[in-house]
Design an enzyme around this catalytic site. Structure first.
Site, PDB file in Angstrom:
ATOM      1  CG  ASP A 184       7.587   6.098   4.121  1.00  0.00           C
ATOM      2  OD1 ASP A 184       8.156   6.104   3.183  1.00  0.00           O
ATOM      3  OD2 ASP A 184       7.031   4.866   4.585  1.00  0.00           O
ATOM      4  CE  LYS A 203      14.088   8.929   3.419  1.00  0.00           C
ATOM      5  NZ  LYS A 203      12.736   8.329   4.014  1.00  0.00           N
ATOM      6  CD  GLN A 241      15.548   2.507   1.751  1.00  0.00           C
ATOM      7  OE1 GLN A 241      16.882   2.845   1.484  1.00  0.00           O
ATOM      8  NE2 GLN A 241      14.613   2.522   0.439  1.00  0.00           N
TER       9      GLN A 241
HETATM   10  P1  GDP Z   1      10.009  10.230   2.307  1.00  0.00           P
HETATM   11  O1  GDP Z   1      10.080   8.638   1.862  1.00  0.00           O
HETATM   12  O2  GDP Z   1      10.877  10.408   3.691  1.00  0.00           O
HETATM   13  O3  GDP Z   1      10.476  11.464   1.477  1.00  0.00           O
HETATM   14  O4  GDP Z   1       8.499  10.214   2.901  1.00  0.00           O
HETATM   15  P2  GDP Z   1       7.177   9.903   2.117  1.00  0.00           P
HETATM   16  O5  GDP Z   1       6.962  10.950   0.848  1.00  0.00           O
HETATM   17  O6  GDP Z   1       7.180   8.660   1.656  1.00  0.00           O
HETATM   18  O7  GDP Z   1       6.039  10.250   3.094  1.00  0.00           O
HETATM   19  C1  GDP Z   1       5.956  11.484   3.876  1.00  0.00           C
HETATM   20  C2  GDP Z   1       4.516  11.830   3.485  1.00  0.00           C
HETATM   21  O8  GDP Z   1       4.277  12.964   4.334  1.00  0.00           O
HETATM   22  C3  GDP Z   1       4.312  12.364   1.890  1.00  0.00           C
HETATM   23  O9  GDP Z   1       3.018  11.952   1.740  1.00  0.00           O
HETATM   24  C4  GDP Z   1       4.524  14.011   2.336  1.00  0.00           C
HETATM   25  O10 GDP Z   1       3.739  14.918   1.229  1.00  0.00           O
HETATM   26  C5  GDP Z   1       3.780  14.049   3.555  1.00  0.00           C
HETATM   27  N1  GDP Z   1       4.528  15.135   4.202  1.00  0.00           N
HETATM   28  C6  GDP Z   1       5.684  15.597   4.343  1.00  0.00           C
HETATM   29  N2  GDP Z   1       5.760  16.610   5.555  1.00  0.00           N
HETATM   30  C7  GDP Z   1       4.759  16.801   5.753  1.00  0.00           C
HETATM   31  C8  GDP Z   1       4.217  17.690   6.703  1.00  0.00           C
HETATM   32  O11 GDP Z   1       4.815  18.351   7.408  1.00  0.00           O
HETATM   33  N3  GDP Z   1       2.659  17.514   7.095  1.00  0.00           N
HETATM   34  C9  GDP Z   1       1.874  16.650   6.414  1.00  0.00           C
HETATM   35  N4  GDP Z   1       0.480  16.741   6.711  1.00  0.00           N
HETATM   36  N5  GDP Z   1       2.351  15.660   5.318  1.00  0.00           N
HETATM   37  C10 GDP Z   1       3.785  15.985   5.159  1.00  0.00           C
HETATM   38  P1  IMO Z   2      11.824   5.865   1.851  1.00  0.00           P
HETATM   39  O1  IMO Z   2      12.983   6.104   1.270  1.00  0.00           O
HETATM   40  C1  IMO Z   2       9.622   2.732   4.570  1.00  0.00           C
HETATM   41  C2  IMO Z   2      11.014  -1.298   4.257  1.00  0.00           C
HETATM   42  C3  IMO Z   2      10.218  -2.322   3.783  1.00  0.00           C
HETATM   43  C4  IMO Z   2      10.746  -3.548   4.655  1.00  0.00           C
HETATM   44  C5  IMO Z   2      12.124  -3.195   4.657  1.00  0.00           C
HETATM   45  C6  IMO Z   2      12.993  -4.101   3.669  1.00  0.00           C
HETATM   46  O2  IMO Z   2      10.511   6.162   1.182  1.00  0.00           O
HETATM   47  O3  IMO Z   2      11.446   6.222   3.315  1.00  0.00           O
HETATM   48  P2  IMO Z   2      13.291  -3.685   1.163  1.00  0.00           P
HETATM   49  O4  IMO Z   2      12.387  -3.628  -0.028  1.00  0.00           O
HETATM   50  O5  IMO Z   2      14.189  -2.499   1.234  1.00  0.00           O
HETATM   51  O6  IMO Z   2      14.344  -4.877   1.116  1.00  0.00           O
HETATM   52  O7  IMO Z   2      12.328  -3.838   2.398  1.00  0.00           O
HETATM   53  O8  IMO Z   2      12.621  -2.100   4.571  1.00  0.00           O
HETATM   54  N1  IMO Z   2      11.305  -0.022   3.538  1.00  0.00           N
HETATM   55  C7  IMO Z   2      10.838   1.278   3.655  1.00  0.00           C
HETATM   56  N2  IMO Z   2      10.128   1.715   4.689  1.00  0.00           N
HETATM   57  N3  IMO Z   2      10.169   3.735   3.475  1.00  0.00           N
HETATM   58  C8  IMO Z   2      11.104   3.232   2.755  1.00  0.00           C
HETATM   59  O9  IMO Z   2      11.609   4.002   1.861  1.00  0.00           O
HETATM   60  C9  IMO Z   2      11.426   1.938   2.789  1.00  0.00           C
HETATM   61  N4  IMO Z   2      12.421   1.154   1.946  1.00  0.00           N
HETATM   62  C10 IMO Z   2      12.154  -0.095   2.325  1.00  0.00           C
HETATM   63  O10 IMO Z   2       8.966  -1.829   4.178  1.00  0.00           O
HETATM   64  O11 IMO Z   2      10.258  -3.583   6.092  1.00  0.00           O
HETATM   65 MG    MG Z   3       8.588   7.229   1.570  1.00  0.00          MG
END
Ligand code: GDP
Ligand code: IMO
Ligand code: MG
Length: 428
Positions: A15, A18, A224
């Site tokens: 999260d 990416k 991840q």
């Molecule tokens: P990912 O799984 O790595 O793609 O990340 P996620 O989308 O799960 O979580 C990142 C969150 O942060 C999302 O809600 C994005 O919209 C938000 N986000 C990404 N970059 C920024 C930033 O620079 N500032 C803020 N405030 N939010 C951001």
């Molecule tokens: P993105 O791509 C954050 C975590 C789960 C758990 C562990 C194992 O959005 O960054 P799983 O279901 O993969 O067997 O869970 O990994 N986990 C993540 N945490 N972002 C993710 O994906 C995750 N994908 C799995 O919360 O701790």
């Molecule tokens: Mg994510």
């Protein structure tokens, strides 16, 4: 051939943003390849004010000129893929430009059932999985019991699948005391979803190899984060695949020499969902404030994310084990308003100072973070367009991370929108 291929991976616990960063670089790319994980991932991408969510579809999908590829290293839940494509289509996104590897493994209903049953059986040692069946699917892959996309073309598949389900039902009912699954229902659902994406299945290894060799700009998108990697993450609180940049070539079936640069996406602080050690965790009002400002709730499961200070020990470990060349710092805006910002520079474990992640989970749980403290900044930075527009304390914060981790910062992000992205090497 400079920067003709770029791997983008998470450098913390997932999260990191990416999806946003991949979408940003995809504007210049020809192809975006998702090489690991499944719909346990969840990425939010905001473009022209519209918020999109993807889990298994590559984050290049909002760019109509990009060929998006789900490669062999990923695992695919077909009904979820089909419904994700339908949702994207409804919001006007072109989805024909998605291709799927014939060698990717399929996530099936028994994987999801077993994921849930295994988690329940773990009791207080729960991993906190996303319950998307990811662990059991990779388990079957390694056990040579998996179903690959290419198997669905095989006229003898139905009989083999019936045998697998009979075996899985014994496991579900006899070991976990769960409910048996109905073979015909699963088979019909699988084949009807397969029909919907059948024409998009190809040998993606060949496609990617050809694209790079003919000079096209190809991105590889991980899922991840480095610390959730099955080999180098904080085991056993990890996912079941190699999330590492080093897995991009294996997960897409190409020569590793074809990959030019590995970029780690790094939050300006840390978050973690699920169980496991987290030395910089702030389970207090500081953590709550950051969670609120950063909207730190899982985009996939809705769970509140655990929040902590930036951890330079963990990032240095990620840079080494996942092979990063540069980093991109996201969510810097979320730290605005903190009077003091902290960076962890070492851990104390049993009276000793250490600067790496210990292999044993029990030790990692006992690590105490040692910090340097820096003055924070109050200004709203969500509209800045360059490094020098940042308040001096925010500049110092980024420079300190660069110095402590000895790595170039390729850019930073100050909001969820594609526009709120600052590239520090414009020629990149
Ligand atoms: P990912 O799984 O790595 O793609 O990340 P996620 O989308 O799960 O979580 C990142 C969150 O942060 C999302 O809600 C994005 O919209 C938000 N986000 C990404 N970059 C920024 C930033 O620079 N500032 C803020 N405030 N939010 C951001
Ligand atoms: P993105 O791509 C954050 C975590 C789960 C758990 C562990 C194992 O959005 O960054 P799983 O279901 O993969 O067997 O869970 O990994 N986990 C993540 N945490 N972002 C993710 O994906 C995750 N994908 C799995 O919360 O701790
Ligand atoms: Mg994510």
């Amino acid at each position: 051939m400079k920067n003709k291929s770029l791997v983008i991976v998470g450098a913390q616990w997932g999260d990191e943003g990416k999806g946003k960063i991949t979408d940003y670089f995809a504007q210049k790319a020809k192809m975006v390849v998702r090489f690991s994980g499944g719909d346990n991932a969840g990425h939010i991408i905001v473009s022209e004010g519209v918020r999109h969510k993807v889990t298994i579809v590559p984050s290049g999908i909002l760019n109509p000129k990009v060929t998006n590829v789900i490669a062999n290293g990923a695992v695919i839940n077909l009904p979820r893929l089909v419904s994700e494509l339908e949702i994207l289509k409804k919001t006007g996104v072109e989805t024909k430009n998605l291709l799927i590897s014939n060698r990717a493994h399929v996530v099936l209903p028994y994987h999801i059932a077993i994921d849930e049953l295994q988690e329940n059986a773990r009791g207080k040692n729960k991993i906190g999985t996303t319950k998307r069946g990811i662990g059991p699917t990779y388990q079957d892959k390694v056990d040579r019991l998996g179903v690959r996309i290419c198997d669905l073309f095989d006229p003898n598949f139905k009989a083999r699948f019936a045998e697998i389900i009979e075996f899985k039902n014994r496991l579900i009912t006899k070991v976990y005391e769960g409910q048996a699954l109905d073979f015909e229902t699963i088979y019909q659902e699988l084949m009807s979803n397969f029909e919907k994406i059948k024409n998009q299945i190809v040998d993606t290894s060949l496609l990617i190899d050809t694209a790079i060799k003919s000079g096209e700009y190809v991105l590889f998108e991980g899922a991840q984060g480095a610390l959730l990697d099955i080999d180098h993450g904080t085991y056993p609180f990890v996912t079941s695949s190699n999330t590492s940049a080093n897995n991009a070539s294996l997960g897409s079936g190409i020569n590793h020499n074809l990959i030019t640069t590995a970029l780690g996406v790094v939050k300006a602080y840390c978050t973690r969902v699920g169980t496991g050690g987290f030395p910089t965790e702030q389970a207090n009002s500081i953590g709550e404030g950051i969670r609120k400002r950063g909207n730190e709730y899982g985009s996939n499961t809705g769970r509140p994310r655990r929040v902590g200070w930036f951890d330079a020990v963990a990032l240095n470990y990620a840079i080494r084990t996942t092979g990063l060349d540069k980093i991109f710092i996201t969510l810097l805006d979320v730290l605005s308003g903190e009077p003091v910002v902290k960076i962890c520079t070492s851990y104390s474990l049993d009276g000793k100072e250490i600067t790496t992640i210990p292999p044993l989970n029990a030790d990692y749980q006992n690590c105490q973070a040692n910090y340097i403290e820096m003055p924070g900044w109050n200004e709203d930075i969500t509209k800045v367009h360059s490094f020098k527009d940042l308040p001096i304390n925010a500049q110092n914060y980024l420079n300190k991370i660069k110095e402590l981790c000895n790595i170039d910062i390729l850019g930073f992000s100050v909001g969820p929108d594609r526009q709120q992205t600052i590239l520090l090497e414009p020629e990149f």
